[in-house]
Scaffold this active site. Sequence first.
Site, PDB file in Angstrom:
ATOM      1  N   ARG A 175       0.684  -1.294  -0.070  1.00 59.87           N
ATOM      2  CA  ARG A 175       0.042   0.003  -0.063  1.00 59.87           C
ATOM      3  C   ARG A 175       0.856   1.187  -0.080  1.00 59.87           C
ATOM      4  O   ARG A 175       0.855   2.234  -0.822  1.00 59.87           O
ATOM      5  CB  ARG A 175      -1.000   0.111   1.193  1.00 59.87           C
ATOM      6  CG  ARG A 175      -2.005  -0.828   1.104  1.00 59.87           C
ATOM      7  CD  ARG A 175      -2.567  -1.113   2.645  1.00 59.87           C
ATOM      8  NE  ARG A 175      -1.663  -2.414   2.733  1.00 59.87           N
ATOM      9  CZ  ARG A 175      -1.696  -3.568   2.434  1.00 59.87           C
ATOM     10  NH1 ARG A 175      -2.716  -4.200   1.820  1.00 59.87           N
ATOM     11  NH2 ARG A 175      -0.737  -4.463   2.554  1.00 59.87           N
TER      12      ARG A 175
ATOM     13  N   LYS B  48      26.903  -3.916  -0.641  1.00 57.85           N
ATOM     14  CA  LYS B  48      28.510  -3.726  -0.609  1.00 57.85           C
ATOM     15  C   LYS B  48      28.725  -3.049   0.614  1.00 57.85           C
ATOM     16  O   LYS B  48      30.000  -2.816   0.885  1.00 57.85           O
ATOM     17  CB  LYS B  48      29.064  -2.764  -1.741  1.00 57.85           C
ATOM     18  CG  LYS B  48      28.471  -3.452  -3.060  1.00 57.85           C
ATOM     19  CD  LYS B  48      28.734  -2.613  -4.388  1.00 57.85           C
ATOM     20  CE  LYS B  48      27.980  -2.842  -5.278  1.00 57.85           C
ATOM     21  NZ  LYS B  48      28.222  -1.384  -6.336  1.00 57.85           N
TER      22      LYS B  48
ATOM     23  N   ARG C  20      11.232   3.578   3.613  1.00 59.54           N
ATOM     24  CA  ARG C  20      10.817   2.760   4.651  1.00 59.54           C
ATOM     25  C   ARG C  20      12.007   1.852   5.089  1.00 59.54           C
ATOM     26  O   ARG C  20      12.938   1.455   4.145  1.00 59.54           O
ATOM     27  CB  ARG C  20       9.651   1.740   4.075  1.00 59.54           C
ATOM     28  CG  ARG C  20       9.501   0.544   4.972  1.00 59.54           C
ATOM     29  CD  ARG C  20       8.158  -0.350   4.749  1.00 59.54           C
ATOM     30  NE  ARG C  20       7.111   0.383   4.957  1.00 59.54           N
ATOM     31  CZ  ARG C  20       5.762   0.050   4.921  1.00 59.54           C
ATOM     32  NH1 ARG C  20       5.616  -1.247   4.429  1.00 59.54           N
ATOM     33  NH2 ARG C  20       4.686   0.730   5.213  1.00 59.54           N
TER      34      ARG C  20
ATOM     35  N   HIS D 102       4.709   5.864  11.669  1.00 60.61           N
ATOM     36  CA  HIS D 102       4.394   5.752  10.025  1.00 60.61           C
ATOM     37  C   HIS D 102       3.295   6.775   9.924  1.00 60.61           C
ATOM     38  O   HIS D 102       2.147   6.539  10.046  1.00 60.61           O
ATOM     39  CB  HIS D 102       3.492   4.117   9.915  1.00 60.61           C
ATOM     40  CG  HIS D 102       3.354   4.179   8.582  1.00 60.61           C
ATOM     41  ND1 HIS D 102       3.572   4.671   7.548  1.00 60.61           N
ATOM     42  CD2 HIS D 102       2.809   2.844   7.805  1.00 60.61           C
ATOM     43  CE1 HIS D 102       3.310   4.112   6.442  1.00 60.61           C
ATOM     44  NE2 HIS D 102       2.896   2.988   6.486  1.00 60.61           N
TER      45      HIS D 102
HETATM   46  N1   CP Z   1      -0.337  -0.161   5.788  1.00 58.28           N
HETATM   47  C1   CP Z   1       0.739  -0.338   5.295  1.00 58.28           C
HETATM   48  O1   CP Z   1       1.846   0.230   5.798  1.00 58.28           O
HETATM   49  O2   CP Z   1       0.781  -1.162   4.133  1.00 58.28           O
HETATM   50  P1   CP Z   1       2.083  -1.657   3.532  1.00 58.28           P
HETATM   51  O3   CP Z   1       3.014  -2.378   4.427  1.00 58.28           O
HETATM   52  O4   CP Z   1       1.502  -2.655   2.603  1.00 58.28           O
HETATM   53  O5   CP Z   1       2.696  -0.583   2.917  1.00 58.28           O
END
Ligand code: CP
Length: 307
Positions: A55, A84, A105, A133
């Site tokens: 997502r 590396k 991420r 997040h």
């Molecule tokens: N909700 C969410 O972060 O989904 P993903 O891990 O698929 O990005």
Amino acid sequence: MSVKTLNRHLVSIRDLSREDIVGILDAAKGFKETPNQTILQGKLLGSCFFEPSTRTRLSFESAMKRLGGDVIGFSDDKVTSFQKGESLYDTMKVMSGYVDLIVLRHPLEGAAKLAAEASDVPVINAGDGANEHPSQTLLDLFTIQETRGTLLGLHLGLMGDLLNGRTVHSLVQACSLFDVRFYFISPPSLELPAEICRELKRSSALFSFHRSLEDVIDKLDILYMTRVQRERMSAQADQHLPRSGYVLQPDLLQHAKENLKILHPLPRVDELDRSIDSTPYAYYFQQAQNGIPIRQAVLDLLLGGMS
Ligand code: CP
């Protein structure tokens, strides 16, 4: 856009004031009505995913492209010079010379903060370990407002892995700005981190801990489900978790308010039975779709779009 202030980066939901959040949600409404615009033409997003995602990565990429911008990046660090031995700091420093904004991420808590220090362009935290997040929280708030008409004074239940769930950590901190009453439903070993509980106390938020959804289901306006984050715990800790009691089945909703909405950041594993999908309570797939307008609003804000 009515948002007046925002740090150059979105690393933590605490980077945003209540007014900032309201402004982003307002802007997202416009993008939901008109998703295809050309306000970010010529801008390039660097999509850097050191952990799997469906997502977040794809909705950021969709959001950017629908606004006329473009995307480069990777969804697996095995194809980068990280293999590396290159550091995250150097990777982000170099990447920031190639793009106008980075979406990162990473499995380590604090990775987005480090990236923001290294980067010459804005960084958005798309999940750093079990920490935060923030763009997920914005879409969660947008969805709550869409279903309830307000964020103020709602009764919010959060059930599942509250210890390791980064979406929970950011959501709770944001909701405390809107006088939300919290019900935390989890096994003892997966309770909300003590530091976030202390912050809630400092902000005079009302909250309570529960072992069973049945104890509170009749009070809830929103039930926010999360999966057990097995990738963030040892096999031993996983073995000791209760196998039942935190799985949502339709019979647990017998005493729910008629207009309860169930949200889940997804992916789900086994904590949310598919038979819930056809009930009027289910709203998690619409929630996932709201990732696009919210991320369009954030990109527009950080890249200085013309809306
Ligand atoms: N909700 C969410 O972060 O989904 P993903 O891990 O698929 O990005």
